[in-house]
Design a protein around this motif. Structure first.
Motif, PDB file in Angstrom:
ATOM      1  N   LEU A 409       0.995  -1.348   0.028  1.00 29.40           N
ATOM      2  CA  LEU A 409      -0.080   0.073  -0.103  1.00 29.40           C
ATOM      3  C   LEU A 409       0.931   1.299  -0.098  1.00 29.40           C
ATOM      4  N   ARG A 410       2.215   1.116   0.373  1.00 30.45           N
ATOM      5  CA  ARG A 410       2.959   2.295   0.713  1.00 30.45           C
ATOM      6  C   ARG A 410       4.071   2.370  -0.533  1.00 30.45           C
ATOM      7  N   GLY A 411       4.536   1.052  -1.134  1.00 29.03           N
ATOM      8  CA  GLY A 411       5.437   1.086  -2.136  1.00 29.03           C
ATOM      9  C   GLY A 411       5.948  -0.113  -2.495  1.00 29.03           C
ATOM     10  N   PRO A 412       7.169  -0.306  -3.189  1.00 23.02           N
ATOM     11  CA  PRO A 412       7.466  -1.738  -3.565  1.00 23.02           C
ATOM     12  C   PRO A 412       7.969  -2.304  -2.664  1.00 23.02           C
ATOM     13  N   VAL A 413       7.984  -3.762  -2.835  1.00 30.67           N
ATOM     14  CA  VAL A 413       8.256  -4.947  -1.872  1.00 30.67           C
ATOM     15  C   VAL A 413       9.538  -5.621  -2.538  1.00 30.67           C
ATOM     16  N   LEU A 414      10.507  -5.773  -1.962  1.00 32.54           N
ATOM     17  CA  LEU A 414      11.689  -6.721  -2.377  1.00 32.54           C
ATOM     18  C   LEU A 414      11.525  -8.104  -1.659  1.00 32.54           C
ATOM     19  N   VAL A 415      11.756  -8.974  -2.583  1.00 36.06           N
ATOM     20  CA  VAL A 415      11.695 -10.243  -2.185  1.00 36.06           C
ATOM     21  C   VAL A 415      13.089 -11.081  -2.488  1.00 36.06           C
ATOM     22  N   GLN A 416      14.009 -11.349  -1.513  1.00 42.15           N
ATOM     23  CA  GLN A 416      15.187 -11.928  -2.002  1.00 42.15           C
ATOM     24  C   GLN A 416      14.940 -13.483  -1.826  1.00 42.15           C
ATOM     25  N   VAL A 417      15.323 -14.146  -3.066  1.00 46.20           N
ATOM     26  CA  VAL A 417      15.244 -15.598  -3.091  1.00 46.20           C
ATOM     27  C   VAL A 417      16.870 -16.338  -3.334  1.00 46.20           C
ATOM     28  N   PRO A 418      17.291 -17.187  -2.525  1.00 48.39           N
ATOM     29  CA  PRO A 418      18.924 -17.419  -2.640  1.00 48.39           C
ATOM     30  C   PRO A 418      19.142 -18.114  -4.126  1.00 48.39           C
ATOM     31  N   ARG A 419      18.316 -18.722  -4.820  1.00 46.60           N
ATOM     32  CA  ARG A 419      18.421 -19.289  -5.999  1.00 46.60           C
ATOM     33  C   ARG A 419      17.755 -18.810  -7.249  1.00 46.60           C
ATOM     34  N   ARG A 420      18.432 -19.014  -8.285  1.00 46.11           N
ATOM     35  CA  ARG A 420      17.680 -18.441  -9.494  1.00 46.11           C
ATOM     36  C   ARG A 420      16.814 -19.552 -10.082  1.00 46.11           C
ATOM     37  N   GLY A 421      16.356 -19.272 -11.368  1.00 47.24           N
ATOM     38  CA  GLY A 421      15.716 -20.357 -12.116  1.00 47.24           C
ATOM     39  C   GLY A 421      14.439 -20.500 -11.574  1.00 47.24           C
TER      40      GLY A 421
END
Length: 714
Positions: A409-421
């Motif tokens: 509701l206030r801005g972007p949210v970052l989601v960090q995931v250890p693995r790609r793909g």
């Protein structure tokens, strides 16, 4: 060219012998390869040349005769081409029996050679531009000695490839010396303004700087560079990647304007990079911002070397002899009496050691400033997830959904995931045995939600896979990647844009509008105004790695993402999915990276691990490793040395990643570690170098990778 096997002449007669042979070598129809120079250079007829042969048994200088026509151009530091090898052209006999032209650098001009035999002549001066200065040559020699490598290999890293068109153009005039900058956000650190004043006075302070979270560190690093320029000296800053270098480049341009510095990164292209490097070498520019290769930039009158985020593996050079930017800049600071600034959002154990030994002073903010700048960090442990039905069904606990929903509701949210793909690792659903390719035994993975599993090594599809252990036919996700996470969150928040940043495409920045940004560690884009929240998923995947640096590296990756979130006073929240009692988790919650590094250093000291001790790894086939280690022991290892291993190496082999079929059936690779007490690193490097030279003399050709101070010792 000098050779130990040729017949010798009294040193006093050598010069006359060369001159007489040159006068006789004027045949107009001389056969291909003979030298037809008119005369020998007066005064300094001998050039000492470093040939571009990166083999250890040839890690020395060779003397060549200088024809009179090349006298003016063949000065120390210039590129030349010489004949090298058995039968190189003999100035005395006028014969050529073999030997090809190779590149080299003139390192000195001499009145006579200490070699008693006949000398070959320089074949060509490639360019009269002196690109290998005496200071750069001394640095390269010190790096080669520290890492048991050859000088030619280091110079290949230090001096970029030549572009003749660039050399013909003059460099711009040096800009005027700027005024000292204001302290700005350096005032948040008790010793920050004093550091800038010391740099502006021309002093050489040495500091380990733990930066506060937020967007200000590029401007703070730019201010340190500007203060050094104000003292009339040069400055060099090395960053881990092009995105970080671009942020400092923009901050320095905003502070000083154009013309005061150059940006040296691979993204600029070889010709543009060489033009900028040449401007630095000629003294037209006195400040450099760049990535790893810039650690050798020939800044004149160097007053400051700065390194940001020394824990990033990008600072370790993958090519022989594999130096680390931190160690190279430490050598430069000592050799050139320059200031040293090691900065980062966390403190590595190497930085903690510099503070512990009082070689450098800490630059830290007060706890009040930390609380004002850091986001709120919350944790969810394994027990919490086990009791949470949402976590069992959808991998995200209820608290994570709640934090993300409110933050969007206030801005972007970052989601960090250890693995790609999508799903980079699969396992049997029944017995949890990792799923392997039937052809090469590589790990199976899913590239999207609809295709059949395929091998991550050879790419072969495995539509009819079955488990070799229990006979099961159903697969489960062992590790979930960034793209699968993006799909799941996209379905959960259908009206919110989802963006991904990772190996396939890294975003530099995102706007401050609500969005889900799924990123792998290190690829997090900067959000305008900061992220409203960050979710750090699958902490176990980072913490459970069998690596001595697992805790430090996990904290570094978490901190890098959390520092992009707004302060807690503005509602910024970080949610980390990991066991709260673990040391890296507690360090993140308290935002105490310096305390974490101090405790890690104390444990390393008890166990005798780097950086308290010095260590080298030897990797290769069992026979080759054993033979090299035996030669090292014969070369007299320093007192207190310990040989650890061997242990099998999984996944890697000398020269790069290992794949099925690289080695004959049944062959495997091993690694041994050699550890020496503090202060014995030079003796260890000398013993390893002597052992490798002995291997060459014994004609042992098996590939062996030797690395001083390896990043990963398991």
């Amino acid at each position: 060219m000098s050779s130990e096997d040729e017949r010798t002449n009294p040193p006093g007669e050598q010069l006359a012998l060369i001159r007489e042979s040159v006068r006789k070598a004027k045949e107009p129809k001389a056969r291909r390869g003979t030298w037809r120079g008119a005369d020998l250079a007066e005064g300094l007829p001998v050039a000492r040349v470093l040939v571009d042969k990166g083999v250890l048994h040839l890690d020395k200088y060779f003397d060549y005769a200088v024809p009179a026509a090349m006298d003016a151009d063949a000065q120390p530091g210039v590129r030349v081409r010489v004949r090298f090898g058995a039968g190189a052209h003999n100035v005395v006999s006028g014969r050529r029996e073999g030997g090809g032209l190779i590149d080299g650098f003139v390192v000195a001009r001499l009145t006579e050679s200490d070699y008693a035999g006949p000398l070959a002549a320089i074949a060509q001066v490639v360019s009269p531009e002196p690109v290998l200065s005496p200071a750069l040559l001394r640095l390269c020699r010190a790096v080669a000695d520290r890492y048991a490598g050859s000088l030619a290999d280091v110079i290949q890293l230090a001096v970029p490839a030549r572009h003749g068109r660039v050399e013909k153009k003059p460099s711009p005039e040096p800009p005027a010396t700027p005024a000292p900058p204001e302290p700005g956000t350096w005032s948040r650190y008790p010793t920050g303004p004093a550091l800038l004043r010391a740099l502006g006075r021309g002093d050489s302070p040495r500091a380990v700087w733990t930066a506060l979270p937020g967007p200000h560190w590029p401007a703070e690093l730019a201010a340190a560079i500007a203060a050094t320029l104000a003292s009339g000296r040069g400055a060099l800053a090395v960053l881990p990647d092009g995105r970080a270098a671009a942020r400092v480049d923009a901050a320095l341009t905003a502070l000083l304007g154009e013309g005061h510095h150059v940006l040296l990164t691979a993204d600029s292209g070889p010709e543009a990079r060489y033009r900028r490097w040449l401007a630095v070498s000629r003294g037209a520019v006195r400040a450099v911002v760049g990535t790893r290769a810039a650690m050798f930039a020939p800044v004149q009158d160097l007053g400051l070397v700065a390194l940001w985020d020394d824990g990033d593996s990008s600072h370790a050079e993958p090519h022989a002899p594999m130096p680390h930017a931190r160690d190279v800049l430490l050598l430069r600071a000592t050799e050139e009496r320059a200031a040293f600034l090691l900065g980062g959002l966390i403190r590595t154990v190497e930085g903690a050691q510099l503070v512990e030994t009082q070689w450098a002073l800490p630059v830290d903010a007060s706890r009040e400033e930390v609380r004002a700048a850091a986001p709120l960090v919350r944790t969810i442990g394994d027990g919490d997830q086990a009791r949470d039905g949402a976590a069992r069904a959808a991998r995200l606990p209820s608290l994570a959904w709640q934090v993300a929903r409110e933050a969007l509701l206030r801005g972007p949210v970052l989601v960090q995931v250890p693995r790609r793909g999508y799903v980079p690792r699969l396992a049997c659903e029944r017995c949890r045995e990792p799923a392997r390719c039937g052809q090469c035994a590589g790990p199976l993975e899913l590239t999207d939600g609809s295709s059949a599993p395929q091998c991550g090594w050879c790419g072969r599809p495995e539509a009819a896979w079955h488990c070799q252990e229990c006979g099961g036919f159903r697969l489960r996700a062992q590790v979930v990647g960034a793209r699968r996470t993006a799909d799941e969150l996209g379905r959960a928040f259908p009206k919110v844009p989802v963006r991904t940043s990772g190996r396939d495409g890294i975003l530099g920045a995102v706007t401050g509008t609500p969005a889900l940004v799924i990123s792998t560690p290190g690829a997090e884009p900067v959000a305008e105004g900061g992220y409203a929240a960050a979710l750090l998923l699958d902490g176990w995947a980072l913490l459970n790695r069998p690596d001595l640096r697992a805790g430090e590296e996990t904290l570094r990756r978490w901190t890098g993402a959390a520092a992009l979130v707004r302060p807690a006073t503005e509602g910024g929240t970080v949610l980390v999915l990991a066991e709260p009692t673990l040391r890296p988790v507690q360090a993140l919650v308290r935002w105490d990276p310096a305390g974490h590094a101090a405790r890690e250093l104390a444990e390393r000291a008890e166990l005798g691990f780097p950086p308290v001790s010095r260590m080298a790894s030897v990797t290769g086939s069992p026979a080759a490793v054993a033979a090299l280690v035996a030669l090292v022991e014969l070369a007299r290892l320093p007192e207190g040395a310990a040989v650890l291993g061997p242990v099998p190496v999984s996944g890697d082999r000398p020269g790069g990643p290992r794949r099925a079929g690289d080695a004959p059936a049944g062959e495997h690779w091993e690694r041994m570690l050699i550890r020496v007490p503090p202060g014995s690193g030079a003796a260890l490097a000398a013993a390893l170098k002597a052992a490798q030279v002995a291997r060459t003399a014994l004609k042992q050709t098996d590939q062996v990778l030797v690395r001083i101070d390896p990043l990963d010792i398991g």
